[in-house]
Design an enzyme around this catalytic site. Structure first.
Site, mmCIF file in Angstrom:
data_model
loop_
_atom_site.group_PDB
_atom_site.id
_atom_site.type_symbol
_atom_site.label_atom_id
_atom_site.label_comp_id
_atom_site.label_asym_id
_atom_site.label_seq_id
_atom_site.Cartn_x
_atom_site.Cartn_y
_atom_site.Cartn_z
ATOM 1 N N LYS A 13 4.269 -1.463 -9.496
ATOM 2 C CA LYS A 13 3.046 -0.647 -9.478
ATOM 3 C C LYS A 13 3.029 0.307 -10.667
ATOM 4 C CE LYS A 13 2.536 -1.166 -4.502
ATOM 5 N NZ LYS A 13 2.725 -0.654 -3.142
ATOM 6 N N GLN B 184 4.831 4.821 -0.615
ATOM 7 C CA GLN B 184 5.295 3.487 -0.239
ATOM 8 C C GLN B 184 5.833 3.484 1.191
ATOM 9 O OE1 GLN B 184 4.784 0.847 -2.119
ATOM 10 N NE2 GLN B 184 5.891 -0.666 -0.910
ATOM 11 N N ASP C 21 -4.407 3.986 -1.025
ATOM 12 C CA ASP C 21 -3.974 3.008 -0.026
ATOM 13 C C ASP C 21 -4.984 2.886 1.114
ATOM 14 O OD1 ASP C 21 -1.770 1.387 -0.189
ATOM 15 O OD2 ASP C 21 -0.353 2.934 0.410
HETATM 16 N N1 GUN Z 1 4.520 -1.465 1.808
HETATM 17 C C1 GUN Z 1 4.202 -2.789 1.731
HETATM 18 N N2 GUN Z 1 2.937 -2.923 1.270
HETATM 19 C C2 GUN Z 1 2.464 -1.680 1.055
HETATM 20 C C3 GUN Z 1 1.221 -1.179 0.573
HETATM 21 O O1 GUN Z 1 0.276 -1.899 0.259
HETATM 22 N N3 GUN Z 1 1.127 0.179 0.488
HETATM 23 C C4 GUN Z 1 2.145 0.994 0.854
HETATM 24 N N4 GUN Z 1 1.941 2.306 0.751
HETATM 25 N N5 GUN Z 1 3.298 0.561 1.296
HETATM 26 C C5 GUN Z 1 3.455 -0.771 1.395
#
Ligand code: GUN
Length: 287
Positions: free
Chosen positions: A54, A98, A121
């Site tokens: 990311k 995350q 998110d």
């Molecule tokens: N963990 C696995 N996929 C995601 C996601 O799309 N966003 C977040 N914040 N954590 C994750």
């Protein structure tokens, strides 16, 4: 006839190219690039890999992307203080915490602390609520947003279609159902354990699966001519990456299908970048 492949890798590249242009326009107009902060607590190997991607990909499209890697022992109070700092920082447009978080941190308290305008998110109750009410102006989670882009690229008619979403997670299934509903599809959300799962799937013109169970969906459950979107990512006994759908069998019946890997996966980060740019533009427009 074998299904056409929905190539997430190629479409994600197209999305990133669009975002790169938007980022350049934003930076020229406002004297700074959009800023994305990715917060990671602990060292879960999959999360480390995702969050590094990311950070890298946000910088590749010209954003200021930063990974904040915090120690596994970070307390909830420390994490909340860090989020408050990022909320207050005018150069930060997107904040992503995350998941999963360590057990000693309450996930809900942390997600609720993110400024909804920066919640790229889409997990803050304000954004989830706007989506559920069919109201504009919110931010939607990136995986379902990416799935919607795949459907649009395939030219799938959603108005009037029967859609079935397998897996009711807050990150994928629930928001996916709302996005499909907003496009006038008739939507059912199924638990992977649903007694009548095969019959439900057989009704689906559009089938979206995020169950976390390798090859849960059998080829015989696919309606002829359906579009199949597989958000699953599992390792089979041989260690090979496989989705939640039996791809080889399903492609014999579907009209469109996403492969795993190379389908939904690449779309998730591309959509995150798109949402971050949108959040930056919306924040500037509100000033
Ligand atoms: N963990 C696995 N996929 C995601 C996601 O799309 N966003 C977040 N914040 N954590 C994750």
């Amino acid at each position: 006839m074998a299904a056409k492949i929905l190539d997430g890798k190629a479409i994600a590249q197209k999305v990133r190219d669009e975002v790169r242009e938007g980022v350049a326009r934003f930076a020229a107009a406002h004297g700074r690039p959009p800023g994305l902060e990715v917060v990671l607590v602990g060292e879960d190997p999959a999360s480390v890999t995702y969050t590094r991607s990311k950070e890298r990909m946000s910088n590749e499209v010209g954003m200021r992307g930063r990974l904040r890697a915090l120690a596994a022992g970070t307390t909830e109070a420390e994490l909340l203080a860090r989020i408050a700092e990022l909320n207050a920082d005018e150069t930060v447009d997107g904040i992503l915490v995350q998941l999963p978080l360590p057990d000693h941190v309450r996930e809900q308290a942390v997600l609720d602390a993110v400024d909804p305008a920066k919640d790229v998110d889409g997990l803050h109750p304000v954004n989830a609520g706007l989506l559920a009410l069919g109201r504009p102006g919110g931010l939607a989670p990136c995986t379902p947003a990416g799935c919607m882009r795949l459907l649009a690229e395939a030219g799938v008619q959603l108005a009037g279609a029967r859609a079935v979403v397998v897996g009711p997670s807050n990150l994928v299934g629930r928001p996916m159902a709302q996005l499909l509903l907003a496009q006038q599809a008739t939507v059912a959300i199924a638990h992977p354990s649903a007694r009548d799962l095969p019959a439900l799937c057989r009704e689906a013109d559009v089938l979206v699966v995020d169950a976390g169970m390798a090859k849960l969906i059998e080829g015989a459950w696919i309606k002829e001519g359906a579009t199949v979107i597989d958000a699953g990512m599992n390792r089979d006994d041989a260690g090979k990456l496989v989705g939640d759908v039996d791809f080889e069998a399903a492609r014999e019946r579907a009209a469109w299908i996403t492969p795993v890997p190379g389908g939904v996966g690449p779309m998730t980060i591309a959509s995150l970048l798109e949402t971050t740019l949108r959040a930056a533009e919306a924040r500037i427009a509100k000033r």
